[in-house]
Enzyme design. Structure first.
Site, PDB file in Angstrom:
ATOM      1  N   VAL A   1      28.951  91.496 117.968  1.00  0.00           N
ATOM      2  CA  VAL A   1      30.202  91.973 117.368  1.00  0.00           C
ATOM      3  C   VAL A   1      30.142  93.452 116.994  1.00  0.00           C
ATOM      4  CG1 VAL A   1      30.918  89.709 116.542  1.00  0.00           C
ATOM      5  CG2 VAL A   1      29.530  91.204 115.052  1.00  0.00           C
TER       6      VAL A   1
ATOM      7  N   TYR B   1      24.552  94.210 101.220  1.00  0.00           N
ATOM      8  CA  TYR B   1      25.252  92.967 101.538  1.00  0.00           C
ATOM      9  C   TYR B   1      26.522  92.848 100.692  1.00  0.00           C
ATOM     10  CZ  TYR B   1      26.072  87.953 102.160  1.00  0.00           C
ATOM     11  OH  TYR B   1      26.643  86.728 102.434  1.00  0.00           O
TER      12      TYR B   1
ATOM     13  N   ALA C   1      28.176  95.227  99.205  1.00  0.00           N
ATOM     14  CA  ALA C   1      29.134  96.270  99.599  1.00  0.00           C
ATOM     15  C   ALA C   1      29.894  95.874 100.852  1.00  0.00           C
ATOM     16  CB  ALA C   1      28.395  97.587  99.816  1.00  0.00           C
TER      17      ALA C   1
END
Length: 253
Positions: free
Chosen positions: A68, A161, A163
């Site tokens: 992704v 993580y 954030a």
């Protein structure tokens, strides 16, 4: 467990090779949807496909190896989904990475970039590609993002993580407002401590986490998948910009 009628719908799920993403993909297929299960782990995806076949949904199941972080791969994922099933009705941006907890001052620039590139940028890529198709079809649709209870009630030593997931919450709110005139609903899935390989394989993580869960129990991925299925069913057509918390009360404590 009740089921919803998703027949005729096409649902795309990233991070479907294991855990929550796998549960969402299999539940959507069980409810009658055509499903694209995307992920970066080829072996895990193969297991998801076998489970779909065993449940009799193999002919409505497409698996794609996708990173992704790469825009071209994400655009190809959406194009391949439409080419296979003729349309897209929902995209669940579930792919993400966890980190090993460490003090903020010990965090590295490389770790920060990696977490944001997968969790935040990957979500942006997925939602943007899906929105282009949903807008062109002109029939509304659903966008969902898997965030974390840590974005609502942050824990220590996980700044990158937290954030990344916190930014996603604001993205959901912004998109919910922007896309509402198009009848495209945008909601956040907010799991608490959930039984996945990511939590199982971290020694002591579940035991420590349960101390902050008022119900004192871990959430199963299938429970989160059931909430997603309800959302995709259209039984709540005006639910958008919502945090769908399944966390045993963690964010309320």
């Amino acid at each position: 467990m009740g089921y919803y009628d998703l027949s005729g719908k096409t649902v795309l799920v990233t991070g479907a090779e294991t855990g929550i993403g796998r549960a969402i993909a299999l539940r959507a297929a069980a409810d009658g949807a055509s499903v694209t299960a995307a992920g970066i782990n080829r072996e895990g995806l193969a297991e998801t496909v076998e489970l779909a076949k065993a449940a009799g949904a193999g002919d409505r199941f497409l698996s794609l190896v996708v990173d992704v972080r790469e825009v071209a791969q994400v655009n190809g994922m959406v194009d391949d989904t439409v080419a296979k099933f003729g349309r897209l009705d929902a995209a669940i941006a579930n792919a993400g990475v966890m980190i090993q907890r460490r003090p903020f001052v010990e965090s590295t620039h490389e770790e920060w970039l990696h977490v944001l590139s997968v969790n935040l940028h990957g979500t942006f890529h997925t939602l943007q590609a899906a929105t282009r198709v949903l807008r062109k079809q002109g029939q509304g649709g659903d966008l969902l993002v898997t965030t974390s209870s840590n974005a609502v009630r942050p824990g220590p030593q996980a700044s990158s993580y937290v954030a990344s997931k916190g930014a996603i919450h604001q993205m959901v709110r912004a998109l919910a407002v922007e896309l509402a005139p198009l009848k495209i609903r945008v909601n956040a899935i907010v799991p608490g401590l959930t039984l996945t390989p990511g939590t199982i394989n971290r020694p002591g993580h579940i035991e420590r986490g349960l101390q902050g869960v008022p119900m004192g129990e871990i959430t199963m991925p299938e429970e989160i998948a059931a909430v997603v299925a309800f959302t995709l069913s259209g039984e709540a057509p005006h639910m958008t910009g919502t945090d769908l918390k399944v966390d045993g009360g963690r964010t309320s404590a």
